[in-house]
Write an enzyme that holds these catalytic residues in place. Structure first.
Site, PDB file in Angstrom:
ATOM      1  N   GLU A  24       2.774 -56.103  17.575  1.00 30.02           N
ATOM      2  CA  GLU A  24       3.322 -57.768  17.486  1.00 30.02           C
ATOM      3  C   GLU A  24       4.408 -57.960  18.416  1.00 30.02           C
ATOM      4  O   GLU A  24       5.131 -58.975  18.121  1.00 30.02           O
ATOM      5  CB  GLU A  24       3.419 -58.020  16.026  1.00 30.02           C
ATOM      6  N   SER A  78      -0.392 -59.717  12.142  1.00 26.36           N
ATOM      7  CA  SER A  78      -0.968 -60.670  13.386  1.00 26.36           C
ATOM      8  C   SER A  78      -2.581 -60.398  13.502  1.00 26.36           C
ATOM      9  O   SER A  78      -3.071 -60.459  14.663  1.00 26.36           O
ATOM     10  CB  SER A  78      -0.213 -60.372  14.311  1.00 26.36           C
ATOM     11  N   TYR A  80      -2.664 -66.740  18.055  1.00 24.95           N
ATOM     12  CA  TYR A  80      -1.538 -66.935  19.183  1.00 24.95           C
ATOM     13  C   TYR A  80      -2.281 -67.322  20.495  1.00 24.95           C
ATOM     14  O   TYR A  80      -1.425 -67.765  21.111  1.00 24.95           O
ATOM     15  CB  TYR A  80      -0.763 -65.770  19.110  1.00 24.95           C
ATOM     16  N   ARG A  88       6.663 -64.429   3.298  1.00 27.34           N
ATOM     17  CA  ARG A  88       5.442 -65.539   3.441  1.00 27.34           C
ATOM     18  C   ARG A  88       4.393 -65.031   2.297  1.00 27.34           C
ATOM     19  O   ARG A  88       3.786 -63.791   2.632  1.00 27.34           O
ATOM     20  CB  ARG A  88       4.922 -66.014   4.726  1.00 27.34           C
ATOM     21  N   ASN A 129       4.285 -61.296   3.744  1.00 30.25           N
ATOM     22  CA  ASN A 129       4.651 -60.813   5.124  1.00 30.25           C
ATOM     23  C   ASN A 129       6.125 -60.866   4.776  1.00 30.25           C
ATOM     24  O   ASN A 129       6.584 -62.145   4.730  1.00 30.25           O
ATOM     25  CB  ASN A 129       4.104 -61.789   6.225  1.00 30.25           C
TER      26      ASN A 129
HETATM   27  N1  LIG Z   1     -10.938 -60.150   2.149  1.00 35.15           N
HETATM   28  C1  LIG Z   1     -10.902 -61.134   2.899  1.00 35.15           C
HETATM   29  N2  LIG Z   1     -11.751 -62.300   2.915  1.00 35.15           N
HETATM   30  C2  LIG Z   1     -11.903 -63.108   3.797  1.00 35.15           C
HETATM   31  N3  LIG Z   1     -11.078 -63.099   4.942  1.00 35.15           N
HETATM   32  C3  LIG Z   1     -10.200 -62.074   5.036  1.00 35.15           C
HETATM   33  C4  LIG Z   1      -9.983 -61.116   4.107  1.00 35.15           C
HETATM   34  N4  LIG Z   1      -9.187 -60.229   4.731  1.00 35.15           N
HETATM   35  C5  LIG Z   1      -8.685 -60.573   5.862  1.00 35.15           C
HETATM   36  N5  LIG Z   1      -9.415 -61.907   6.156  1.00 35.15           N
HETATM   37  C6  LIG Z   1      -9.127 -62.808   7.202  1.00 35.15           C
HETATM   38  O1  LIG Z   1      -8.453 -61.978   8.193  1.00 35.15           O
HETATM   39  C7  LIG Z   1      -7.295 -62.386   8.627  1.00 35.15           C
HETATM   40  C8  LIG Z   1      -6.287 -61.371   8.942  1.00 35.15           C
HETATM   41  O2  LIG Z   1      -6.089 -60.528   7.723  1.00 35.15           O
HETATM   42  P1  LIG Z   1      -4.761 -59.992   6.879  1.00 35.15           P
HETATM   43  O3  LIG Z   1      -5.108 -59.035   5.966  1.00 35.15           O
HETATM   44  O4  LIG Z   1      -3.957 -61.069   6.738  1.00 35.15           O
HETATM   45  O5  LIG Z   1      -4.190 -59.186   8.167  1.00 35.15           O
HETATM   46  P2  LIG Z   1      -2.671 -59.337   9.026  1.00 35.15           P
HETATM   47  O6  LIG Z   1      -1.794 -58.341   8.121  1.00 35.15           O
HETATM   48  O7  LIG Z   1      -2.980 -58.593  10.213  1.00 35.15           O
HETATM   49  O8  LIG Z   1      -2.323 -60.824   8.991  1.00 35.15           O
HETATM   50  C9  LIG Z   1      -6.988 -63.508   7.339  1.00 35.15           C
HETATM   51  O9  LIG Z   1      -5.946 -64.266   7.662  1.00 35.15           O
HETATM   52  C10 LIG Z   1      -8.140 -63.812   6.948  1.00 35.15           C
HETATM   53  O10 LIG Z   1      -8.580 -65.043   7.866  1.00 35.15           O
HETATM   54 MG   LIG Z   2      -2.441 -61.906   7.493  1.00 29.63          MG
END
Ligand SMILES: Nc1ncnc2c1ncn2[C@@H]1O[C@H](COP(=O)(O)OP(=O)(O)O)[C@@H](O)[C@H]1O
Ligand SMILES: [Mg+2]
Length: 351
Positions: free
Chosen positions: A13, A176, A246, A285, A303
């Protein structure tokens, strides 16, 4: 007060951090009578760069080759132009948001913005945070975790049984959406695991929340944290992946999220509870997934150094809650100093 703003770093990131830091510095620059900014850039090799070199990095300049650990100490230590009073880490992901930098700053005796060592480390590790959140009765999706070296047909069966399809596969320690994929079948699961394994040896697979709305709450404070109004992200793609975050810049932010009042209140309450469960302080967040289909709500992740770019949710949520960027950074620095003073006042004697 001299504020060291740290950005860049050895993480996937890196670019996002440069973008966030530019915004944090712009906000600090609105209070010139109060703050003097000392930019510290960290290049992809881990070198700490000051003044002109830091500015060069910020403008995506060429990093220097090789890693010299002594530069990190010199950057904040006595040999710098003038010692800094407080550090504002704007580093996302490993080596910045995961507690390692926070531990380094504790050892250096410097106040810093955001969560401490434990909160940062817990929130960064998706496996550890899920365990603690579940222990506190907070709603999380079913998941399986494994080391990439353990990946086998047996583990795959486990993932299929616990998570089903579609499922999400993620590196345990990143952000990210780097390395995150959605797998709709066994073949895609295989590819998803290979992708995640490029970024971490620890991998999480979890059940997909069907037709999920992405709701986010900004939390600010130490012992008595406050939650912003919830916001909603409407991704421009199938899920909120790196490109949607992004590259396209077309994902939409709805502030406040259109939610029934009692649900919005419940989400804020859960955001504060999870902030405290993970031993967070300063800021975080808190991201939720709300199923359109069933109305079920899940905590996705916290986060601890959220994005501060011009299109980022954290500063926008506070702005909507009546705290513009310059007041937000001012408050974050105040919280950093308060926590430092509180900890400095603790006894180090044995009786
Ligand atoms: N269990 C889930 N069900 C539905 N969407 C998911 C799920 N886990 C992740 N996502 C989607 O993937 C994106 C990134 O996952 P996330 O766990 O937030 O990772 P990061 O820490 O990289 O932001 C989320 O913002 C969402 O859009
Ligand atoms: Mg996320």
């Amino acid at each position: 007060m001299r504020v060291a703003v740290l950005f860049g770093g050895r993480s996937g990131e890196h670019e996002v951090s440069l973008n966030s830091a530019a915004n944090v510095m712009a906000a600090l620059a609105m209070l010139p009578e109060k703050y003097e900014i000392a930019p510290i850039g960290i290049d992809r090799e881990g070198n700490w760069l000051l003044s002109a070199e830091a500015h060069q990095l910020l403008s995506q300049g060429q990093p220097l080759g090789g890693y010299e650990p002594s530069r990190a100490l010199n950057a904040i230590g006595p040999s710098s132009v003038r010692p800094v009073d407080v550090v504002f880490p704007v580093l996302h992901g490993p080596y910045g948001e995961d507690g390692s930098l926070q531990g380094f700053l504790e050892m250096a005796g410097l106040p810093y913005v955001g969560c401490g060592v434990l909160g940062s480390a817990l929130a960064m590790d998706k496996v550890m945070s899920k365990r603690v959140l579940r222990d506190q009765g907070l709603p999380i999706t079913d998941y399986v975790w494994f080391r990439s070296a353990e990946w086998s047909p047996l583990v795959r069966d486990d993932v299929e049984e616990v998570c089903g399809y579609p499922c999400f596969v993620k590196p345990a320690n990143l952000g990210s959406s780097v390395g995150v994929s959605k797998a709709h079948n066994a073949a895609e699961l295989e590819t998803a695991v290979q992708t995640a394994a490029r970024f971490d040896t620890k991998i999480v697979a979890e059940r997909a929340v069907p037709d999920a709305r992405e709701i986010e709450v900004a939390v600010l404070g130490n012992d008595d944290p406050q939650a912003s109004v919830p916001g909603e992200i409407v991704p421009s793609r199938e899920f909120y992946d790196y490109a949607a975050k992004y590259v396209d810049g077309t994902s939409e932010l709805l502030i406040p999220a259109q939610l029934p009042l009692d649900l919005a209140e419940e989400i804020r309450r859960l955001a504060l509870k999870s902030f405290q469960a993970l031993d967070c302080s300063g800021m975080a967040r808190v991201d939720f997934l709300l199923s359109r289909a069933s109305g079920d709500l899940y905590l996705n992740e916290l986060n601890t150094i959220p994005g501060f770019t011009a299109i980022s949710m954290y500063p926008k949520l506070w702005e909507a809650s009546g705290l513009p960027a310059e007041k937000l950074v001012d408050r974050l620095i105040q919280l950093a100093l308060e926590r430092h003073a509180q900890r400095s006042g603790l006894s180090t004697a044995s009786e």
